[in-house]
Each structure stands twice: as C-alpha cells, then as structure tokens.
Enzyme design. Structure first.
Site, PDB file in Angstrom:
ATOM      1  N   ILE A  26       0.823  -1.206   0.000  1.00 13.93           N
ATOM      2  CA  ILE A  26       0.000   0.000   0.000  1.00 13.93           C
ATOM      3  C   ILE A  26       0.862   1.262   0.000  1.00 13.93           C
ATOM      4  CG2 ILE A  26      -1.979  -1.108   1.118  1.00 13.93           C
ATOM      5  CD1 ILE A  26      -1.185   0.293   3.729  1.00 13.93           C
ATOM      6  N   TYR A 171       2.967 -10.152  15.635  1.00 17.24           N
ATOM      7  CA  TYR A 171       2.534  -9.111  14.708  1.00 17.24           C
ATOM      8  C   TYR A 171       1.502  -8.212  15.394  1.00 17.24           C
ATOM      9  CZ  TYR A 171       0.303  -6.863  10.705  1.00 17.24           C
ATOM     10  OH  TYR A 171      -0.206  -5.926   9.835  1.00 17.24           O
TER      11      TYR A 171
END
Length: 289
Positions: A26, A171
C-alpha cells in the site's frame, strides 16, 4: 464518509512527504497519490534496487513530480539515524512499512524483529524527524496499524519474546505498539501546544506481497481489496481537513475505536519510556511536557 476518494485530496504543492516502505504494497499507491497532488515524495525503503524501481514507476506515472529514494532499514537503528540526518524537510511522515507473520528473528540491534521494525524503527524515525516536523505548520505523522492490534499483548518483562513466540501474536503486539505510540504522540504534542497531528490507520485486508501463500498467492487477489483501497485510510489521515489528531482511520475512511489497551495512557507512557531507552531517541521537543 464512505464517499471520500483521493480526488478529494487538497493540493500538496510545497509539502514534503516521506513514505516508509513505499516501494511496494500500500506504500506505492500512497506515494503515487501524494505525488499526484503536488507533494515532493521520498520513497524510503531498505532495498536500493526496489526503491529506485519504485521511483522510476512513480515518475512515469506523474511526469514532473519531485520523487527521490532514501535508503532506510527500520531493523537497524544506525540506518534510521543516517536516513533522518539526510532529510531537510518533512510535512507528512507516513510510517507505513511493516513486516509480519514471520518466524522469530532479531533486528541488527537485537530486538524481536516484528516489534523492532514495525514499532521501534518508526518510533526512532519519528523522534529523529520531530525537529523538522514541528518546524512546519500542520505537519502530520500517520502510522499504519491494524485491527490485529486487538490480539496483541504487551508483556514488558518479555519484550524479546524469547518465551511464547507466535507469528500472529507478535505481529498483533507490534501493531498494538503502533497504536499506543500514535495516541501518546498525539497527547504529548497537544500538551506541548504543537501544530502536529498524529493519526493511526488500519488499511483493511489488502492484496499485497505481505502474506506469502506460494502457488496460492493469486487467491489473495480474489478475496482481498486492491492495494489502492488499502492506501485510502493513510491518504485520508495524511490530508483530510477533518482530521484533528488521535483518530484511528479504517477502510473507506471510517473512524474505528482502538482496543481498551491501545487507549490506555498508562500503558502508552510505559511503552514510550521503554522505547526511548531501547532506541536512545528522546523526542526533546515534547519530552518536557
């Protein structure tokens, strides 16, 4: 708010934007739209080859745009310092780069890799660039988090995750740290009376090279949104006049509510102190407030 698109972005001529990890995922469409709207864009990436290739693609897409590459390895604090030392101006800092779902590894400085890259690297970068950010009116720091922050837990006695490492939980923890940092930076900037907005985003499940499925990689494109859609929250957070600081912007520019832990000023202050200690970056401009 579902109708916001990059076409609604204001003119960014005269502004300098740094996008970490702008060579792929992105980060690339984020850099593209910022350049399209007149910003001078710095593509900050670990690989010179991939970074320069991204710069070439962006220049082709936006002829005449001022786009440059800066080598930045967030898993190496010396690299972060070198990169920051070469920056002369920054209006928009997009802390976009991230790694995830990997086996346990360590950064150059010995931190658990996901936490060290996603949080500590960006914490250090933001702190080192803070003098430049506060020198321009209306500067913004946008940090890409994730709804995965809700599964993250911060055990300050096990920051290296030598015990109980899980790819996804590690994460989630790094993304929780991103949110805690964003909201604490917002609080401190406000207390110091600085013209600086700190905003977090959740891009949504996006088809990027982030998750590796081998021969089944094409499936991601079927089920997940395109990278352009994943870039939308970052672009909205970086440029919309509606942003006041301290928001958590999700897909389609909708505002999300961070988890209770992410909103804890107490946990955030502790993480800030630990991060300062680990990186040696002090945020002088706001540390006295």
């Amino acid at each position: 708010m579902t109708t916001w698109t990059p076409a609604d972005m204001p003119d960014l001529t005269g502004k300098t934007a740094i996008v970490t990890g702008a060579n792929s995922g992105i980060g690339l469409p984020t850099a593209l739209e910022l350049a399209r709207h007149g910003a001078r864009v710095v593509v900050a990436a670990r690989s010179a080859e991939k970074g320069e290739a991204a710069v070439a693609r962006l220049r082709q897409a936006v002829p005449g745009a001022e786009i440059s590459f800066g080598r930045l390895d967030l898993a190496d604090l010396a690299s972060v310092r070198t990169f920051a030392a070469g920056v002369d101006r920054v209006d928009l800092l997009i802390n976009n780069a991230g790694i995830g779902m990997i086996g346990r590894a360590e950064t150059k400085d010995g931190f658990e890799l996901q936490f060290g890259t996603n949080h500590l690297g960006h914490f250090a970068l933001t702190g080192l660039l803070l003098p430049l950010l506060v020198a321009v009116p209306g500067a913004r720091v946008v940090t890409v988090s994730s709804d995965a922050h809700t599964i993250g837990k911060l055990d300050f006695d096990n920051l290296g995750l030598e015990r109980g490492y899980g790819r996804m939980t590690a994460y989630g923890r790094s993304k929780l740290a991103n949110l805690l940092f964003t909201l604490e930076l917002h609080r401190r900037a406000q207390r110091a009376g600085l013209d600086l907005l700190s905003v977090a985003t959740h891009p949504g499940a996006t088809a990027t090279g982030f998750v590796k499925l081998g021969p089944l990689q094409w499936l991601l494109g079927v089920f997940l949104q395109k990278a352009e859609a994943g870039a939308l929250p970052s672009l909205y957070a970086a440029t919309s006049p509606a942003i006041r600081g301290g928001e958590f912007v999700g897909p389609k520019a909708k505002l999300l509510t961070p988890s209770e832990t992410a909103r804890s000023a107490e946990v955030a202050a502790r993480l800030w102190d630990v991060s300062t200690e680990l990186t040696g970056v002090r945020f002088e401009e706001i540390s006295h407030h």
